[in-house]
Design a protein around this motif. Structure first.
Motif, PDB file in Angstrom:
ATOM      1  N   LEU A   1       0.932  -1.042  -0.053  1.00 25.12           N
ATOM      2  CA  LEU A   1       0.013  -0.042   0.059  1.00 25.12           C
ATOM      3  C   LEU A   1       0.691   1.465   0.080  1.00 25.12           C
ATOM      4  N   ARG A   2       1.638   1.578   0.979  1.00 25.91           N
ATOM      5  CA  ARG A   2       2.721   2.542   1.151  1.00 25.91           C
ATOM      6  C   ARG A   2       2.062   3.962   0.578  1.00 25.91           C
ATOM      7  N   ASP A   3       0.747   4.164   1.563  1.00 24.72           N
ATOM      8  CA  ASP A   3       0.256   5.285   1.417  1.00 24.72           C
ATOM      9  C   ASP A   3      -0.287   5.735  -0.557  1.00 24.72           C
ATOM     10  N   GLY A   4      -0.220   4.553  -1.087  1.00 25.64           N
ATOM     11  CA  GLY A   4      -0.721   4.932  -2.609  1.00 25.64           C
ATOM     12  C   GLY A   4      -1.999   4.506  -2.675  1.00 25.64           C
ATOM     13  N   PRO A   5      -2.446   4.246  -3.976  1.00 23.89           N
ATOM     14  CA  PRO A   5      -3.863   3.664  -4.167  1.00 23.89           C
ATOM     15  C   PRO A   5      -3.887   2.261  -3.822  1.00 23.89           C
ATOM     16  N   ILE A   6      -4.949   2.013  -3.334  1.00 26.84           N
ATOM     17  CA  ILE A   6      -5.357   0.626  -2.662  1.00 26.84           C
ATOM     18  C   ILE A   6      -5.043  -0.572  -3.819  1.00 26.84           C
ATOM     19  N   PRO A   7      -4.004  -1.462  -3.416  1.00 27.88           N
ATOM     20  CA  PRO A   7      -3.654  -2.491  -4.506  1.00 27.88           C
ATOM     21  C   PRO A   7      -4.931  -3.747  -4.609  1.00 27.88           C
ATOM     22  N   LEU A   8      -5.438  -4.057  -5.571  1.00 29.00           N
ATOM     23  CA  LEU A   8      -6.406  -5.200  -5.501  1.00 29.00           C
ATOM     24  C   LEU A   8      -5.896  -6.179  -6.312  1.00 29.00           C
ATOM     25  N   VAL A   9      -6.341  -7.452  -5.990  1.00 32.19           N
ATOM     26  CA  VAL A   9      -6.223  -8.878  -6.544  1.00 32.19           C
ATOM     27  C   VAL A   9      -7.665  -9.084  -7.138  1.00 32.19           C
ATOM     28  N   ALA A  10      -7.836  -9.509  -8.438  1.00 34.63           N
ATOM     29  CA  ALA A  10      -9.091  -9.857  -8.798  1.00 34.63           C
ATOM     30  C   ALA A  10      -8.972 -10.592 -10.035  1.00 34.63           C
ATOM     31  N   PHE A  11     -10.222 -11.141 -10.322  1.00 31.95           N
ATOM     32  CA  PHE A  11     -10.391 -11.992 -11.606  1.00 31.95           C
ATOM     33  C   PHE A  11     -10.575 -10.920 -12.523  1.00 31.95           C
ATOM     34  N   ALA A  12     -10.688 -11.237 -13.798  1.00 27.43           N
ATOM     35  CA  ALA A  12     -10.802 -10.424 -15.043  1.00 27.43           C
ATOM     36  C   ALA A  12     -12.109  -9.566 -15.061  1.00 27.43           C
ATOM     37  N   GLU A  13     -12.162  -8.610 -16.105  1.00 28.77           N
ATOM     38  CA  GLU A  13     -13.550  -7.541 -15.986  1.00 28.77           C
ATOM     39  C   GLU A  13     -14.750  -8.683 -16.251  1.00 28.77           C
ATOM     40  N   GLY A  14     -15.758  -8.440 -15.583  1.00 32.25           N
ATOM     41  CA  GLY A  14     -17.009  -9.163 -15.936  1.00 32.25           C
ATOM     42  C   GLY A  14     -17.295 -10.077 -14.648  1.00 32.25           C
ATOM     43  N   CYS A  15     -16.235 -10.071 -13.715  1.00 33.70           N
ATOM     44  CA  CYS A  15     -16.395 -11.104 -12.711  1.00 33.70           C
ATOM     45  C   CYS A  15     -17.221 -10.007 -11.537  1.00 33.70           C
ATOM     46  N   ALA A  16     -18.428 -10.689 -10.831  1.00 30.74           N
ATOM     47  CA  ALA A  16     -18.909  -9.840  -9.789  1.00 30.74           C
ATOM     48  C   ALA A  16     -18.622  -9.518  -8.581  1.00 30.74           C
ATOM     49  N   TYR A  17     -17.367 -10.103  -8.198  1.00 30.74           N
ATOM     50  CA  TYR A  17     -16.518  -9.859  -6.880  1.00 30.74           C
ATOM     51  C   TYR A  17     -15.878  -8.685  -7.351  1.00 30.74           C
ATOM     52  N   ARG A  18     -15.188  -8.745  -8.414  1.00 34.67           N
ATOM     53  CA  ARG A  18     -14.525  -7.468  -8.931  1.00 34.67           C
ATOM     54  C   ARG A  18     -15.301  -6.200  -9.150  1.00 34.67           C
ATOM     55  N   ASP A  19     -16.478  -6.282  -9.751  1.00 36.54           N
ATOM     56  CA  ASP A  19     -17.424  -5.260  -9.991  1.00 36.54           C
ATOM     57  C   ASP A  19     -17.768  -4.639  -8.605  1.00 36.54           C
ATOM     58  N   GLU A  20     -18.182  -5.412  -7.330  1.00 36.88           N
ATOM     59  CA  GLU A  20     -18.749  -5.207  -6.138  1.00 36.88           C
ATOM     60  C   GLU A  20     -17.491  -4.218  -5.615  1.00 36.88           C
ATOM     61  N   ALA A  21     -16.282  -4.989  -5.686  1.00 35.14           N
ATOM     62  CA  ALA A  21     -15.071  -4.309  -5.177  1.00 35.14           C
ATOM     63  C   ALA A  21     -14.780  -2.727  -5.748  1.00 35.14           C
ATOM     64  N   LEU A  22     -14.900  -2.757  -6.787  1.00 34.32           N
ATOM     65  CA  LEU A  22     -14.657  -1.445  -7.358  1.00 34.32           C
ATOM     66  C   LEU A  22     -15.785  -0.451  -7.467  1.00 34.32           C
ATOM     67  N   ARG A  23     -17.080  -0.880  -7.205  1.00 33.21           N
ATOM     68  CA  ARG A  23     -18.325   0.078  -6.939  1.00 33.21           C
ATOM     69  C   ARG A  23     -18.048   0.660  -5.559  1.00 33.21           C
ATOM     70  N   SER A  24     -17.405  -0.298  -4.466  1.00 34.96           N
ATOM     71  CA  SER A  24     -17.462   0.222  -3.165  1.00 34.96           C
ATOM     72  C   SER A  24     -16.373   1.118  -3.113  1.00 34.96           C
ATOM     73  N   LEU A  25     -15.229   0.916  -3.842  1.00 33.99           N
ATOM     74  CA  LEU A  25     -14.113   1.900  -3.671  1.00 33.99           C
ATOM     75  C   LEU A  25     -14.350   3.376  -4.387  1.00 33.99           C
ATOM     76  N   ARG A  26     -15.307   3.366  -5.545  1.00 34.23           N
ATOM     77  CA  ARG A  26     -15.560   4.345  -6.221  1.00 34.23           C
ATOM     78  C   ARG A  26     -16.624   5.113  -5.425  1.00 34.23           C
ATOM     79  N   CYS A  27     -17.647   4.620  -4.755  1.00 39.73           N
ATOM     80  CA  CYS A  27     -18.500   5.327  -3.627  1.00 39.73           C
ATOM     81  C   CYS A  27     -17.726   5.906  -2.720  1.00 39.73           C
ATOM     82  N   ALA A  28     -16.801   5.367  -2.314  1.00 38.54           N
ATOM     83  CA  ALA A  28     -15.850   5.877  -0.994  1.00 38.54           C
ATOM     84  C   ALA A  28     -15.038   6.863  -1.447  1.00 38.54           C
TER      85      ALA A  28
END
Length: 292
Positions: free
Chosen positions: A181-208
């Motif tokens: 992390l080191r005070d930079g952007p939050i690093p994510l490990v995710a499946f490719a685009e189209g994965c519902a887990y990834r979509d929800e992770a990105l939605r929550s981060l954008r909302c925050a």
């Protein structure tokens, strides 16, 4: 007027007796506890006798008359399943194209396949794993006969083409990526685009209004878990899946990770095709997937 016993209600009674719990029976059957309680109340009204012994809200077991009814219930349910199995038996050479997310292979899928083969020895399955969005699109366009996939709850577009919800799965953050992390952007490990887990992770981060970066895009569940354990980033995964793989829960508040919504596990069938066998194996996988 003849008295008719409802088979779904008999299934509920059997589950309650076997598990000695309304709540566990409801979880097994994918129903709410209140719905199960209402079924039993109607059943007792229909037969004119209590069928369960209860003390302080706990199920002790069946009453004497209830035990007799449970014995008949097991026979009725078994005969019903045998009759349905005969009608749904696949024609010789019939092949079913099945799509599932990669993490379904973590849901004791070998036992599921074993049950399908035991019930339907002639079954020929063509299995493909992919991200949820492509699975939903492929079954919607007839490229798959049936598919299991995840989606955001109350997806009206999905419901419009006949996709059936099964259960909700609560997501959580997993991993310890403090060094990355080191005070930079939050690093994510995710499946490719189209994965519902990834979509929800990105939605929550954008909302925050948090910055993020995809530190690792994994092509398989094993690769995703390896990246999380290596500290490359955080992953949004179902609670049960993360616990099964003994992943460490992320310190959500310490790392400013936002709350995650649940995702819905859904089942879709290709439109315009009469494939009763597909529905039969879909029911088997749905039951095991809901418990997984």
């Amino acid at each position: 007027m003849p008295t008719t016993l409802d088979i779904d209600t008999l299934r509920s009674l059997i589950a309650i007796v076997d598990l000695k719990s309304f709540s566990r029976a409801a979880e097994r059957l994918g129903r709410s506890q209140s719905a199960i309680s209402l079924q039993i109340a109607r059943l007792e009204g229909l037969v004119g006798h209590p069928v369960l012994q209860r003390a302080r809200g706990r199920v002790i077991g069946p009453t004497e008359r209830g035990a007799a009814l449970v014995a008949h219930a097991r026979q009725i349910v078994e005969l019903n399943e045998q009759a349905v199995a005969v009608m749904r038996r696949p024609a010789a050479g019939e092949r079913i194209r099945l799509g599932i997310p990669a993490d379904f292979l973590e849901r004791d899928f070998s036992a599921t396949l074993g049950e399908i083969r035991a019930r339907y020895p002639q079954a020929q399955l063509s299995l493909r794993t992919d991200v949820s969005a492509r699975l939903a699109a492929d079954v919607g366009h007839g490229r798959l006969d049936l598919a299991f996939f995840k989606r955001a709850p109350s997806n009206e577009a999905g419901a419009a083409i006949g996709f059936e919800p099964i259960i909700f799965e609560q997501l959580a953050w997993f991993g310890d990526a403090a060094a990355a992390l080191r005070d930079g952007p939050i690093p994510l490990v995710a499946f490719a685009e189209g994965c519902a887990y990834r979509d929800e992770a990105l939605r929550s981060l954008r909302c925050a209004e948090l910055n993020w970066t995809i530190a690792c895009e994994a092509q398989s569940l094993a690769a995703l878990i390896g990246a999380v354990n290596a500290g490359l980033g955080y992953a949004a995964l179902p609670l049960r899946l993360g616990a099964r793989r003994q992943l460490s829960r992320a310190e959500r508040h310490a790392n400013h990770l936002p709350e995650l919504n649940a995702v819905e596990l859904a089942l879709g069938f290709a439109e315009g095709r009469e494939l009763p066998f597909a529905r039969a194996i879909g029911s088997i996988i749905a039951e095991r997937g809901a418990l997984g």
